[in-house]
Design a protein around this motif. Structure first.
Motif, mmCIF file in Angstrom:
data_model
loop_
_atom_site.group_PDB
_atom_site.id
_atom_site.type_symbol
_atom_site.label_atom_id
_atom_site.label_comp_id
_atom_site.label_asym_id
_atom_site.label_seq_id
_atom_site.Cartn_x
_atom_site.Cartn_y
_atom_site.Cartn_z
ATOM 1 N N MET A 194 28.516 57.409 2.151
ATOM 2 C CA MET A 194 28.337 58.442 4.037
ATOM 3 C C MET A 194 30.096 58.603 3.478
ATOM 4 S SD MET A 194 29.339 53.855 5.059
ATOM 5 C CE MET A 194 31.035 54.851 6.244
ATOM 6 N N ASP A 195 30.381 58.854 4.811
ATOM 7 C CA ASP A 195 31.345 59.888 4.942
ATOM 8 C C ASP A 195 31.796 58.787 6.243
ATOM 9 O OD1 ASP A 195 32.994 61.864 4.004
ATOM 10 O OD2 ASP A 195 31.619 63.458 4.320
ATOM 11 N N TYR A 196 33.201 58.745 6.106
ATOM 12 C CA TYR A 196 33.720 57.802 7.288
ATOM 13 C C TYR A 196 34.448 58.431 8.634
ATOM 14 C CZ TYR A 196 35.067 54.521 3.294
ATOM 15 O OH TYR A 196 35.261 54.386 2.273
ATOM 16 N N ARG A 197 34.713 58.035 9.424
ATOM 17 C CA ARG A 197 34.383 58.723 10.846
ATOM 18 C C ARG A 197 35.500 59.365 10.857
ATOM 19 N NH1 ARG A 197 32.805 54.658 16.405
ATOM 20 N NH2 ARG A 197 31.410 53.994 15.384
ATOM 21 N N GLY A 198 35.617 60.926 11.866
ATOM 22 C CA GLY A 198 36.220 62.108 10.918
ATOM 23 C C GLY A 198 36.734 62.609 9.508
ATOM 24 N N PHE A 199 35.227 62.383 8.873
ATOM 25 C CA PHE A 199 35.823 62.885 7.472
ATOM 26 C C PHE A 199 33.890 63.817 6.839
ATOM 27 C CE2 PHE A 199 37.719 59.779 6.435
ATOM 28 C CZ PHE A 199 39.412 59.695 5.390
ATOM 29 N N GLY A 200 33.534 64.954 6.705
ATOM 30 C CA GLY A 200 33.114 65.827 7.031
ATOM 31 C C GLY A 200 32.161 66.499 8.136
ATOM 32 N N SER A 239 31.027 63.583 10.182
ATOM 33 C CA SER A 239 30.716 62.180 10.523
ATOM 34 C C SER A 239 31.540 62.221 11.834
ATOM 35 C CB SER A 239 31.594 60.949 10.106
ATOM 36 O OG SER A 239 30.095 60.819 8.652
ATOM 37 N N THR A 240 31.537 61.126 13.218
ATOM 38 C CA THR A 240 32.350 62.059 14.116
ATOM 39 C C THR A 240 32.196 60.380 14.967
ATOM 40 O OG1 THR A 240 30.815 61.957 15.254
ATOM 41 C CG2 THR A 240 31.460 64.160 14.487
ATOM 42 N N GLY A 241 33.247 60.331 15.767
ATOM 43 C CA GLY A 241 33.933 58.893 16.738
ATOM 44 C C GLY A 241 34.937 58.379 16.029
ATOM 45 N N LYS A 242 35.674 57.459 16.762
ATOM 46 C CA LYS A 242 36.510 57.087 17.046
ATOM 47 C C LYS A 242 37.126 56.286 15.965
ATOM 48 C CE LYS A 242 40.534 54.372 19.495
ATOM 49 N NZ LYS A 242 40.980 54.198 20.760
ATOM 50 N N ARG A 243 38.284 56.737 15.042
ATOM 51 C CA ARG A 243 38.289 56.066 14.112
ATOM 52 C C ARG A 243 39.666 54.975 14.412
ATOM 53 N NH1 ARG A 243 38.903 60.217 10.428
ATOM 54 N NH2 ARG A 243 41.536 59.364 10.542
ATOM 55 N N THR A 244 38.769 52.852 13.543
ATOM 56 C CA THR A 244 38.989 52.668 13.972
ATOM 57 C C THR A 244 39.072 51.369 12.800
ATOM 58 O OG1 THR A 244 38.266 50.973 15.402
ATOM 59 C CG2 THR A 244 39.771 52.194 16.631
ATOM 60 N N VAL A 245 39.544 50.442 12.494
ATOM 61 C CA VAL A 245 39.254 49.503 11.052
ATOM 62 C C VAL A 245 38.254 49.173 10.931
ATOM 63 C CG1 VAL A 245 41.077 47.758 11.534
ATOM 64 C CG2 VAL A 245 40.240 48.578 9.375
ATOM 65 N N GLU A 246 37.686 48.397 12.384
ATOM 66 C CA GLU A 246 36.858 47.555 12.976
ATOM 67 C C GLU A 246 35.363 48.170 12.899
ATOM 68 O OE1 GLU A 246 36.941 44.177 13.304
ATOM 69 O OE2 GLU A 246 39.005 44.285 12.966
ATOM 70 N N ALA A 247 35.868 49.441 13.341
ATOM 71 C CA ALA A 247 34.306 50.669 13.538
ATOM 72 C C ALA A 247 34.513 51.049 11.656
ATOM 73 C CB ALA A 247 35.149 51.989 14.314
ATOM 74 N N MET A 248 35.246 51.206 11.719
ATOM 75 C CA MET A 248 34.257 51.597 10.229
ATOM 76 C C MET A 248 33.989 50.248 9.647
ATOM 77 S SD MET A 248 38.550 53.484 8.997
ATOM 78 C CE MET A 248 37.607 54.696 7.366
ATOM 79 N N LYS A 249 34.521 49.168 9.633
ATOM 80 C CA LYS A 249 33.902 48.306 9.489
ATOM 81 C C LYS A 249 32.197 48.174 8.952
ATOM 82 C CE LYS A 249 37.835 44.750 9.089
ATOM 83 N NZ LYS A 249 38.805 43.992 9.213
ATOM 84 N N ARG A 250 32.518 48.372 10.547
ATOM 85 C CA ARG A 250 30.831 47.638 11.697
ATOM 86 C C ARG A 250 30.086 49.598 10.963
ATOM 87 N NH1 ARG A 250 33.500 47.709 16.372
ATOM 88 N NH2 ARG A 250 33.486 50.297 17.072
ATOM 89 N N ASP A 251 30.222 50.729 10.303
ATOM 90 C CA ASP A 251 29.406 51.866 10.201
ATOM 91 C C ASP A 251 29.083 51.264 8.833
ATOM 92 O OD1 ASP A 251 30.287 52.802 12.559
ATOM 93 O OD2 ASP A 251 31.371 54.379 11.017
ATOM 94 N N SER A 252 29.634 50.252 7.272
ATOM 95 C CA SER A 252 28.889 50.137 5.965
ATOM 96 C C SER A 252 28.374 49.386 6.587
ATOM 97 C CB SER A 252 31.007 49.965 5.734
ATOM 98 O OG SER A 252 31.623 49.159 6.198
ATOM 99 N N GLN A 253 28.588 48.346 7.265
ATOM 100 C CA GLN A 253 27.363 47.609 7.550
ATOM 101 C C GLN A 253 26.680 48.144 7.807
ATOM 102 O OE1 GLN A 253 27.956 43.558 6.295
ATOM 103 N NE2 GLN A 253 25.842 44.278 6.984
#
Length: 285
Positions: A107-113, A115-129
């Motif tokens: 996957m691409d993290y938020r803001g990469f490639g 992928s969109t959305g506000k990037r925070t560490v908690e959001a990135m944790k939720r995305d990977s889950q």
């Protein structure tokens, strides 16, 4: 001109606060170096078959990922990449797993490639889950391997601590972003200013599956001592592999790295008969 002690303390406090505010407001630029891709970009790789998927884990966020497919897969690797570029370039590393018979979800993290959305560490944790939960719909957890490289090691360790994958593999892992800052700014009390701390070491305490750590001996960005420290957190489940002369970004360019990967995925268990070894010997007796 004579400067009193209070003035010196005030100057030091001001400088510390200034650096702390720089860390707080600009750490996303220090830690993340994304490459954005246009919506119509087409992914293509030699010797790899990939399906592009975009999902919406929550309103206002879209996560783009690639699912690399093989015939008769043995399982799937959830690949959490480093902090640079996009899966356009990282995708080529899927071959290290497809050649061993495993599919790959990257996957691409938020803001990469894309992928969109506000990037925070908690959001990135939720995305990977969220991506892990998608994989569970197709594979049982005993066939899911979580792989994290560099920055991705923290998210990978967290996934393994909260789920039951078959194995966790960390390549060139970070101990935590806080320790990374302290390496360059040892005098700086950075914790109050840190918004993106990812404590890999904390997550490893709760991991219940085998842990494999791969690290280059000449890694100047994240020293080998980091991997050694991480390997001591959950030692009964952990094995550390050192790739001699390898650095942080070129570890995959060493044949030994790929030999280690084969050994890890083969999971050949060797039973040791302690009575037939020197395990109980002592020089003092």
């Amino acid at each position: 001109m004579k400067i009193d002690l209070y003035t010196v303390i005030a100057i030091i406090a001001f400088i510390t606060l200034f650096i702390g505010l720089v860390i707080y407001f600009f750490q996303h630029k220090f830690f993340f170096h994304p490459e954005k891709l246009p919506p119509d970009f087409k992914f293509a790789y030699d010797h790899l078959k990939a399906e592009e998927v975009t999902v919406e884990p929550e309103p206002g966020a879209k996560i783009n990922y690639l699912h690399f497919i093989v015939d008769h897969p043995k399982g799937v690797v959830i690949y959490l990449k480093g902090n640079t570029k996009s899966i356009k370039g990282w995708g080529k590393f899927a071959i290290d797993f497809t050649r061993l018979g495993y599919e790959v979800i990257m996957m691409d993290y938020r803001g990469f490639g894309k992928s969109t959305g506000k990037r925070t560490v908690e959001a990135m944790k939720r995305d990977s889950q969220f991506i892990y939960d998608l994989a569970k719909k197709e594979y049982s957890e005993e066939k899911i391997i979580v792989y994290g490289r560099s920055l991705g090691s923290g998210f990978a360790a967290r996934l393994a601590s909260r789920n039951n994958p078959r194995m966790l593999i960390l390549t060139s892992p970070l101990y935590s972003l806080l320790r990374t800052i302290h390496r360059y700014l040892p005098f700086m009390p950075a914790k109050p200013f840190l918004r993106y701390n990812i404590p890999t070491f904390q997550y490893l305490k709760s991991v219940r599956c085998p842990i494999k750590i791969i690290h280059g001996s000449d890694d100047n960005l994240v020293p080998l001592s980091t991997a050694a420290d991480l390997s001591e957190i959950n030692p009964e489940l952990t094995r550390l592999y050192v790739i001699l002369r390898a650095g942080h970004i070129n570890i995959h360019q060493f044949e030994e790295y790929h030999r280690v990967m084969e050994e890890i995925f083969e999971e050949r268990k060797v039973i040791i008969d302690a009575e037939k070894t020197s395990l109980g010997y002592s020089h003092r007796k």
